[in-house]
Design an enzyme around this catalytic site. Sequence first.
Site, PDB file in Angstrom:
ATOM      1  N   SER A 160      25.261  19.371  52.649  1.00 54.45           N
ATOM      2  CA  SER A 160      24.569  20.564  53.131  1.00 54.45           C
ATOM      3  C   SER A 160      23.382  20.860  52.216  1.00 54.45           C
ATOM      4  CB  SER A 160      25.524  21.750  53.129  1.00 54.45           C
ATOM      5  OG  SER A 160      25.813  22.107  51.794  1.00 54.45           O
ATOM      6  N   LYS A 161      22.514  21.758  52.682  1.00 52.92           N
ATOM      7  CA  LYS A 161      21.351  22.121  51.849  1.00 52.92           C
ATOM      8  C   LYS A 161      21.830  22.727  50.532  1.00 52.92           C
ATOM      9  CE  LYS A 161      17.217  22.419  54.454  1.00 52.92           C
ATOM     10  NZ  LYS A 161      16.924  22.913  55.772  1.00 52.92           N
ATOM     11  N   ARG A 162      22.910  23.526  50.598  1.00 53.57           N
ATOM     12  CA  ARG A 162      23.393  24.173  49.374  1.00 53.57           C
ATOM     13  C   ARG A 162      23.927  23.139  48.385  1.00 53.57           C
ATOM     14  NH1 ARG A 162      28.257  27.459  49.609  1.00 53.57           N
ATOM     15  NH2 ARG A 162      28.892  25.792  48.226  1.00 53.57           N
ATOM     16  N   ALA A 183      21.179  21.522  46.667  1.00 55.80           N
ATOM     17  CA  ALA A 183      20.620  22.361  45.600  1.00 55.80           C
ATOM     18  C   ALA A 183      21.519  22.314  44.361  1.00 55.80           C
ATOM     19  CB  ALA A 183      20.464  23.791  46.096  1.00 55.80           C
TER      20      ALA A 183
END
Length: 502
Positions: free
Chosen positions: A264-266, A269
């Site tokens: 996921s994008k999270r 990050a």
Amino acid sequence: MDTPTVPGADRKPVRTRFAPSPTGRMHLGSARSALYPFLLARSTGGTFILRIEDTDQKRFVPGAEQELIEGLRWLGIEYDEGPDVGGPYGPYRQSERREIYREYAWKLVELGHAFPCFCSPERLERVRQEQMANKQNPRYDGACRGLDPDEARRRAASGEKYVIRFKMPKEGSIATTDLLRGTIVTENSALDDSVLLKSDGLPTYHLAAMTDDHLMGITHVIRGSEWLPSQPLHAHIIRAFGWEEPLFVHLSVFLKPSGKGKMSKREAADALKDGHSIYVSDMKNLGYIPEGVLNWIVLMGWGVSEDDVMTLPEMIARFDINKLTPSPAAINFAKLDHFNGVHIRRLPVEELAARLKPYFVNAGLTVRDADLLKVTPLIRERLVTLDDCLPFGAWFFRETVTPKPEELVAKNLTAAQSAQIARQALEILSGLPEITPATAEPPMRALVERSGLSAGQVFGILRVAVTGQTVSPPLFESMEIVGKEKVLARLRQAIEMLEKMG
Ligand code: GLU
């Protein structure tokens, strides 16, 4: 080595493309979607094209195209035709080809394989809700399929809003082939009357990509496996026009490091906090080198059995499209670190020095090239990323070092005892004409013997005194580069510090 047979390459020169949508940052998936068609083209003497698929205005991200181009350039994936380099089949940006798609959409209407649809979004939504309530798969209900073509054309010409849909046959089936997965037969009744041309006059991916692949003479379509379910529709479009079908290869998906699901994008990050990233421009900033990144990426979907360390020219020489694998690949950052380190050590010293220099300079250090060339071989064994050169090597270029006093005290010794060792070392080293591993190491080892201490204790004091840190490249080689004068000055400073502590 046997030359791999490339299916389809016997028919005509290979033309492949990377066709990204500029909808976000360039990640490792995009890099791999560029790399494989590039390798196929280069390994067969073919042509590799960059085509920007920017017809989805809602998802368009300004700057994304530039990031893609810079990413490709950094990786060394050169394209022969593309928006910024031109070529005989341009324009290579789909937003500049809208008239072409409109023409082909209407051509399909003429051929009886497509129809204009005037249904309002509200009506379509109502139909969708009803179908869902009846537990049916939501799909177009065919309301405009039967419109008289001349009447439909008149309405469209009069300014009424419309889309053009593919007229999917109600019966029969279609067989499609993916090079890695074989042939799949799909019942046409399972397929929708998909939109080809949207009400804003722009094409959907289905029409735009198939038209361009045809017009640009693409022989092999290598793309992400998210497009596999659309392949039957694509085959219908191609066959409705009577075009020759390219060979399709759908690449494996990337899974997050745990192997469970997509990243996921999270999570992406979070990886960054750890010094890792799935984005190409981050990888560059984190000190990864293109050789390491490429080697990491190329193996995520290519079953290489022998030695897997390869540079781009080696990949070109060995690439075999038949060995691509459809199994999902879990992202493994430890492998990236491994390949990066391996490729850093494979670089010629001059080349590595040139790549390290900006890191030292950006840290505010004055770097003489002659010194850098001596320092580079000493630190390169320890480098995983280029920016590791700072913790290992910045001290070389500092006029002075500032050790932490407590680190000057050797294990199990007092400050006074450590000072005593440092004084003896100073005496030995000042008596040498110059400090090199050959001149300094034997008398220092003799000091270790005489003192009854371990090499770790004695050399530890010297290391911290001369480099200011507890970890450094090989000690005597480091001293040679620092030079006798500075070594002695740093030892004197250390003795003073230790005496103050005692
Ligand atoms: N624009 C599509 C994407 O970014 C390209 C797929 C393809 O290579 O055909 O997913």
